[in-house]
Design a protein around this motif. Structure first.
Motif, PDB file in Angstrom:
ATOM      1  N   THR A 166      -4.624 -70.551 -41.603  1.00 56.98           N
ATOM      2  CA  THR A 166      -3.536 -69.712 -41.084  1.00 56.98           C
ATOM      3  C   THR A 166      -2.770 -69.021 -42.212  1.00 56.98           C
ATOM      4  O   THR A 166      -2.140 -67.993 -42.001  1.00 56.98           O
ATOM      5  N   ILE A 167      -2.819 -69.623 -43.411  1.00 60.06           N
ATOM      6  CA  ILE A 167      -2.148 -69.040 -44.576  1.00 60.06           C
ATOM      7  C   ILE A 167      -3.163 -68.921 -45.704  1.00 60.06           C
ATOM      8  O   ILE A 167      -3.891 -69.874 -46.003  1.00 60.06           O
ATOM      9  N   GLN A 168      -3.221 -67.751 -46.341  1.00 60.87           N
ATOM     10  CA  GLN A 168      -4.163 -67.515 -47.433  1.00 60.87           C
ATOM     11  C   GLN A 168      -3.469 -66.768 -48.563  1.00 60.87           C
ATOM     12  O   GLN A 168      -2.672 -65.852 -48.316  1.00 60.87           O
ATOM     13  N   VAL A 169      -3.760 -67.178 -49.769  1.00 62.16           N
ATOM     14  CA  VAL A 169      -3.262 -66.485 -50.957  1.00 62.16           C
ATOM     15  C   VAL A 169      -4.475 -66.063 -51.781  1.00 62.16           C
ATOM     16  O   VAL A 169      -5.291 -66.914 -52.155  1.00 62.16           O
ATOM     17  N   GLN A 170      -4.601 -64.775 -52.035  1.00 62.02           N
ATOM     18  CA  GLN A 170      -5.764 -64.262 -52.752  1.00 62.02           C
ATOM     19  C   GLN A 170      -5.326 -63.562 -54.035  1.00 62.02           C
ATOM     20  O   GLN A 170      -4.456 -62.683 -54.008  1.00 62.02           O
ATOM     21  N   LEU A 171      -5.926 -63.955 -55.132  1.00 62.93           N
ATOM     22  CA  LEU A 171      -5.680 -63.324 -56.425  1.00 62.93           C
ATOM     23  C   LEU A 171      -6.985 -62.667 -56.846  1.00 62.93           C
ATOM     24  O   LEU A 171      -8.010 -63.351 -56.999  1.00 62.93           O
ATOM     25  N   ALA A 172      -6.974 -61.343 -56.995  1.00 62.92           N
ATOM     26  CA  ALA A 172      -8.214 -60.613 -57.279  1.00 62.92           C
ATOM     27  C   ALA A 172      -8.046 -59.688 -58.480  1.00 62.92           C
ATOM     28  O   ALA A 172      -6.939 -59.225 -58.781  1.00 62.92           O
ATOM     29  N   ARG A 173      -9.172 -59.423 -59.140  1.00 60.95           N
ATOM     30  CA  ARG A 173      -9.170 -58.447 -60.231  1.00 60.95           C
ATOM     31  C   ARG A 173     -10.447 -57.613 -60.143  1.00 60.95           C
ATOM     32  O   ARG A 173     -11.465 -58.055 -59.620  1.00 60.95           O
ATOM     33  N   LEU A 234      -1.749 -63.548 -46.882  1.00 62.36           N
ATOM     34  CA  LEU A 234      -2.032 -63.349 -45.464  1.00 62.36           C
ATOM     35  C   LEU A 234      -1.532 -64.565 -44.685  1.00 62.36           C
ATOM     36  O   LEU A 234      -1.755 -65.710 -45.114  1.00 62.36           O
ATOM     37  N   TYR A 235      -0.892 -64.330 -43.552  1.00 60.64           N
ATOM     38  CA  TYR A 235      -0.396 -65.466 -42.781  1.00 60.64           C
ATOM     39  C   TYR A 235      -0.254 -65.100 -41.308  1.00 60.64           C
ATOM     40  O   TYR A 235       0.065 -63.960 -40.944  1.00 60.64           O
ATOM     41  N   ASP A 236      -0.520 -66.080 -40.452  1.00 55.27           N
ATOM     42  CA  ASP A 236      -0.361 -65.879 -39.014  1.00 55.27           C
ATOM     43  C   ASP A 236       1.099 -65.602 -38.697  1.00 55.27           C
ATOM     44  O   ASP A 236       2.005 -66.164 -39.317  1.00 55.27           O
ATOM     45  N   GLN A 237       1.323 -64.764 -37.698  1.00 58.39           N
ATOM     46  CA  GLN A 237       2.692 -64.403 -37.348  1.00 58.39           C
ATOM     47  C   GLN A 237       3.502 -65.621 -36.895  1.00 58.39           C
ATOM     48  O   GLN A 237       4.716 -65.650 -37.054  1.00 58.39           O
ATOM     49  N   ALA A 238       2.828 -66.638 -36.383  1.00 61.99           N
ATOM     50  CA  ALA A 238       3.528 -67.843 -35.934  1.00 61.99           C
ATOM     51  C   ALA A 238       4.127 -68.624 -37.110  1.00 61.99           C
ATOM     52  O   ALA A 238       5.002 -69.467 -36.910  1.00 61.99           O
TER      53      ALA A 238
END
Length: 459
Positions: A166-173, A234-238
């Protein structure tokens, strides 16, 4: 007519006569000759009340950073955490006061500041907030470890997720020829399934937020040369009530291209560092800040000689020192526990803060509550050198030990960490001393007679 009257009253308040023909100003009508003159009522000139913005500007930069960070953590502030004073910051203070049913002045009193700091700290602890350096990319960022405990990395970045996704943290290059923040923002907006409702484009970074599929998203990116680095949350609205304060903190803590020293971790400790110690035993037992006495070639107690560090509490950052053969030590009485939240800290400021001197002084501070086994936020933070100082309430009862610590934060990505203060509570201090064979009862009631300067000398 009103302006003339106002001018007359103003001049009266300044002790001046109103303008007019001199002869008439001194004439006395026959019918009132010999009568007592009526007293002249003057209108005092009151200075204009200080605006909340002016009060905030009077705070140090470190305290403003900590204040904005704490307001963000409690969900009242959604601006950049820079330490700059703004209307948004003042309004956030008013909203916090409103949430507590207090008068909305835009200026926090010591008790309110203590409550705010304590609430923010609990929010940070509840999500497992920590500042980390990604080993693959070298980006420095804040991660809510309890919310996103699962981590996976590859050559292109790192991803942290919650167990259910439900919650995601993405670090990209990635590499990109001739990037600009405007180009990067436009490209990210066009990603399939992404709807943007907020955009900020600056020369050195861009921010986007909106919806991506059924999830809310927040993105911050920048570049150096042809290297592009982007943080996406990214995270669910809830989950937005939990996640959105963390998003503000993550955005402010995101440092895509940290200096080498920041990548390596915090800067090395000072060659010589000063703190305050509290004599807790006539036999030479002294309680002090564990961090200040860590990694020292020598720990000295000013006026008494060298000390050994015989025990430590890593969770609460306190240490037990012992000096041998010293005379004239006066142990502090720790038997009575404080009941009031307004406190006096008694310590010895760093020599640079008092012109090279070593005077014992007291400063005011407060906490939101007392008791329990957890450290609690203390505000405002005292000067350097006070770490390890004892705290007492107005009745002279012991409240705990004050420690200075770096903020775990939402501060400017490439700025030095601000300082914050915590109080190691009476129960914790007593428990630590008891476990090491030191009693808390008896001794001096005057803290000034029981504090000593602790000096750490490192390589």
């Amino acid at each position: 007519m009103r302006s003339v009257l106002s001018a007359t009253l103003m001049m009266a308040a300044l002790g001046l006569a109103a303008s007019g023909p001199p002869a008439r100003a001194q004439m006395t009508p026959p019918s009132t000759a010999g009568a007592k003159a009526k007293p002249v009522t003057t209108v005092p000139i009151r200075p204009a009340p200080q605006k909340p913005e002016d009060t905030a500007k009077a705070l140090g930069q470190a305290e403003r950073l900590a204040l904005q960070s704490d307001l963000a953590w409690v969900g009242q502030y959604n601006g950049a955490i820079t330490g700059d004073v703004s209307e948004r910051m003042v309004n956030a203070i008013k909203e916090f006061q409103k949430s507590r049913g207090a008068k909305q002045t835009g200026v926090l009193n010591p008790q309110e500041r203590g409550v705010l700091a304590d609430t923010a700290k609990k929010k940070q602890e509840s999500v497992g907030w920590k500042i980390v350096t990604d080993p693959g990319i070298g980006v420095r960022l804040g991660i809510p470890g309890k919310l996103v405990p699962q981590q996976a990395s590859d050559a292109n970045g790192t991803k942290w997720t919650s167990p259910t996704g439900t919650i995601q943290v993405q670090l990209a290059r990635r590499k990109e020829a001739g990037p600009t923040t405007a180009k990067l923002a436009e490209r990210e907006k066009k990603e399939p399934g992404r709807s943007t409702d907020y955009t900020v484009v600056k020369p050195d970074f861009f921010v986007l937020s909106g919806l991506q599929g059924l999830k809310k998203f927040y993105m911050r990116g920048t570049f150096r040369g042809d290297e592009v680095r982007i943080l996406t949350i990214l995270y669910d609205q809830a989950t937005e009530n939990t996640v959105e304060p963390v998003v503000i903190a993550m955005s402010s803590a995101f440092n895509a291209f940290p200096a080498a020293a920041q990548i390596a971790g915090p800067p090395p400790r000072k060659t010589v560092e000063y703190g305050t110690g509290v004599v807790v035993g006539d036999d030479g037992a002294i309680i002090a800040d564990r961090q200040i006495t860590d990694g020292c070639l020598t720990v000295a107690i000013a006026g008494f000689g060298n000390a050994d560090r015989v025990a430590e509490d890593k969770e609460h950052d306190i240490a037990l020192l012992r000096i041998y053969g010293a005379r004239g030590l006066k142990a502090l009485d720790l038997a009575d526990a404080a009941t009031k939240t307004a406190l006096d800290l008694t310590g010895i400021a760093d020599p640079q803060n008092q012109g090279g001197g070593a005077a014992v002084t007291s400063v005011k501070a407060s906490v939101a509550q007392l008791g329990g086994g957890s450290d609690i936020a203390l505000s405002p933070a005292p000067a350097l050198g006070f770490s390890g100082a004892p705290a007492h309430d107005g009745d002279g009862k012991f409240a705990g030990i004050a420690l200075l610590k770096p903020v775990q934060i939402a501060g400017p990505a490439n700025g030095a960490p601000a300082a914050q203060a915590v109080l190691v509570t009476t129960d914790t201090v007593r428990g630590f001393l008891k476990a090491n064979g030191v009693g808390a009862a008896g001794g001096a009631s005057d803290a000034k007679a029981s504090v000593v300067r602790v000096i750490c000398v490192r390589k």
